[in-house]
Design a protein around this motif. Structure first.
Motif, PDB file in Angstrom:
ATOM      1  N   ASP A 220     -10.721  61.928  22.177  1.00  0.00           N
ATOM      2  CA  ASP A 220     -10.813  63.353  21.884  1.00  0.00           C
ATOM      3  C   ASP A 220     -12.231  63.723  21.452  1.00  0.00           C
ATOM      4  OD1 ASP A 220      -8.153  63.640  22.452  1.00  0.00           O
ATOM      5  OD2 ASP A 220      -7.492  63.611  20.354  1.00  0.00           O
ATOM      6  N   LEU A 221     -12.838  62.866  20.647  1.00  0.00           N
ATOM      7  CA  LEU A 221     -14.208  63.120  20.196  1.00  0.00           C
ATOM      8  C   LEU A 221     -15.173  63.083  21.390  1.00  0.00           C
ATOM      9  CD1 LEU A 221     -15.931  61.513  17.107  1.00  0.00           C
ATOM     10  CD2 LEU A 221     -17.106  61.618  19.288  1.00  0.00           C
ATOM     11  N   GLU A 260     -27.216  75.616  25.566  1.00  0.00           N
ATOM     12  CA  GLU A 260     -25.879  76.191  25.503  1.00  0.00           C
ATOM     13  C   GLU A 260     -24.789  75.117  25.518  1.00  0.00           C
ATOM     14  OE1 GLU A 260     -24.948  79.253  25.040  1.00  0.00           O
ATOM     15  OE2 GLU A 260     -26.891  80.257  25.144  1.00  0.00           O
ATOM     16  N   ARG A 261     -24.956  74.090  26.342  1.00  0.00           N
ATOM     17  CA  ARG A 261     -23.925  73.061  26.432  1.00  0.00           C
ATOM     18  C   ARG A 261     -23.827  72.273  25.131  1.00  0.00           C
ATOM     19  NH1 ARG A 261     -28.448  71.728  28.906  1.00  0.00           N
ATOM     20  NH2 ARG A 261     -29.369  69.661  28.624  1.00  0.00           N
ATOM     21  N   MET A 262     -24.980  72.009  24.471  1.00  0.00           N
ATOM     22  CA  MET A 262     -24.950  71.272  23.211  1.00  0.00           C
ATOM     23  C   MET A 262     -24.352  72.129  22.097  1.00  0.00           C
ATOM     24  SD  MET A 262     -25.566  68.366  21.746  1.00  0.00           S
ATOM     25  CE  MET A 262     -26.782  67.514  22.783  1.00  0.00           C
ATOM     26  N   ALA A 263     -24.729  73.402  22.051  1.00  0.00           N
ATOM     27  CA  ALA A 263     -24.171  74.295  21.036  1.00  0.00           C
ATOM     28  C   ALA A 263     -22.655  74.384  21.188  1.00  0.00           C
ATOM     29  CB  ALA A 263     -24.809  75.679  21.159  1.00  0.00           C
ATOM     30  N   ASP A 264     -22.183  74.461  22.441  1.00  0.00           N
ATOM     31  CA  ASP A 264     -20.743  74.539  22.683  1.00  0.00           C
ATOM     32  C   ASP A 264     -20.046  73.254  22.253  1.00  0.00           C
ATOM     33  OD1 ASP A 264     -18.867  76.482  23.784  1.00  0.00           O
ATOM     34  OD2 ASP A 264     -18.415  74.935  25.275  1.00  0.00           O
ATOM     35  N   GLY A 268     -17.130  72.614  19.337  1.00  0.00           N
ATOM     36  CA  GLY A 268     -15.923  71.837  19.567  1.00  0.00           C
ATOM     37  C   GLY A 268     -15.746  70.737  18.532  1.00  0.00           C
ATOM     38  N   LEU A 269     -16.840  70.049  18.199  1.00  0.00           N
ATOM     39  CA  LEU A 269     -16.777  69.004  17.181  1.00  0.00           C
ATOM     40  C   LEU A 269     -16.381  69.573  15.827  1.00  0.00           C
ATOM     41  CD1 LEU A 269     -19.954  66.848  17.949  1.00  0.00           C
ATOM     42  CD2 LEU A 269     -17.573  66.140  18.223  1.00  0.00           C
TER      43      LEU A 269
END
Length: 318
Positions: A220-221, A260-264, A268-269
């Motif tokens: 999941d992580l 954007e992908r890292m912020a998203d 999620g984390l």
């Protein structure tokens, strides 16, 4: 030490004394040149200097290509608040064998060495000084200082090449490391501040705890990154210490928090984990540009959010 206020100069803490691999890493920092370098005895002292304001930043080892993560550093960064990694630096790890002036290689029977350095040069030592005795030392520099000061019971010492510039030694052999590709990764740590601007060749470091121990929890992580096209260059587990079976994960992810992908992924984390420690986004030491499929570009994430806002607002779909 200069009596000028800290604001008018920059102070950098590093694992001393002079001649260590950590000093070699600090020498790679352009803004540290000509400033005050403060030698310390351990990682905890270096980070305390930063937190308590004695230093602007500290250089610490975090990973070795042969021995893996430096656990004392990883655990300190997980538990000491108010710190950020602002840069990383790579130092090739090699060793020299030094002795008092006039010593010959055939005279050597006892070798002083830090246990890690000894392990990484054991093949050379076994081949060239068969039957030698190992005298453990507290550090690579300490092994050599004992030789220079006449306080060591050893005939020679395995040390970092930098020690030769600070004391008079007989260099009995150079490049005695068994792995010519060995590298140690160091990070420069400051107090909390905005991360350096993204360069396209960046890394984000995190420490994440799993919410609970159940089948698939680690998956999941990891899916927080995989579903957003983010590669992980480091994934290491460390015990939290409060009970058996509880671990935190040290993560290096390709990209910058402003991507954007890292912020998203971080959002999620945050929803998934009870504790996420953001250690920083900073330029990679190798300056390699991060490549990823077009479907994970910033524009795709922005367009998807705009599409969702339009649906909520009742706008017609184009």
């Amino acid at each position: 030490m200069s009596e000028e206020p800290l604001e008018s100069r920059r102070v950098y803490s590093y694992l001393g004394p002079a001649g260590t691999f950590t000093e070699a890493a600090l020498a790679q920092v352009p803004e540290a040149r000509g400033q005050e370098w403060r030698p310390v005895r351990n990682v905890g002292e270096a980070l305390a200097d930063v937190v308590e304001g004695r230093s602007n930043a500290a250089m610490i080892a975090i990973e070795n290509s042969v021995d893996g993560g430096v656990t004392t550093t990883q655990d300190a960064l997980a538990t000491i608040p108010g710190l950020r990694i602002v840069g990383e630096y790579l130092v090739p790890v090699n060793f020299v064998l030094v002795a008092r002036p006039g010593t010959r290689l055939e005279d050597v029977t006892v070798v002083a060495a830090h246990p890690v350095a000894y392990g990484q040069s054991l093949q050379w030592l076994t081949t060239n000084i068969p039957g030698h005795e190992h005298l453990p030392a507290a550090s690579n520099v300490a092994s050599a200082l004992g030789i220079a000061e006449g306080t060591s019971g050893a005939d020679a010492a395995v040390a970092a090449p930098g020690v030769v510039a600070h004391h008079e030694y007989e260099v009995l052999a150079e490049d005695i490391g068994d792995n010519s590709n060995a590298v140690t990764r160091f990070v420069l740590v400051s107090r909390v501040a905005p991360p350096p601007a993204p360069t396209g060749a960046d890394k984000t470091s995190l420490i994440v705890e799993l919410p609970e121990d159940h089948p698939g929890a680690l998956l999941d992580l990891l899916e927080q990154f995989a579903t957003r096209g983010i590669n992980l260059s480091l994934l290491a587990s460390r015990p939290i210490g409060d009970e058996l079976g509880r671990y935190r994960f040290v993560i290096d992810a390709d990209g910058h928090i402003e991507d954007e992908r890292m912020a998203d992924a971080l959002l999620g984390l945050r929803r998934f984990s009870p504790k996420v420690v953001f250690l920083g986004s900073y330029p990679r030491a190798d300056r390699v540009i991060i490549r990823y499929p077009q479907r994970y570009s910033d524009e795709v994430f922005v367009e998807a959010r705009d599409w969702l806002r339009g649906l909520i607002a009742g706008e017609p779909e184009v």
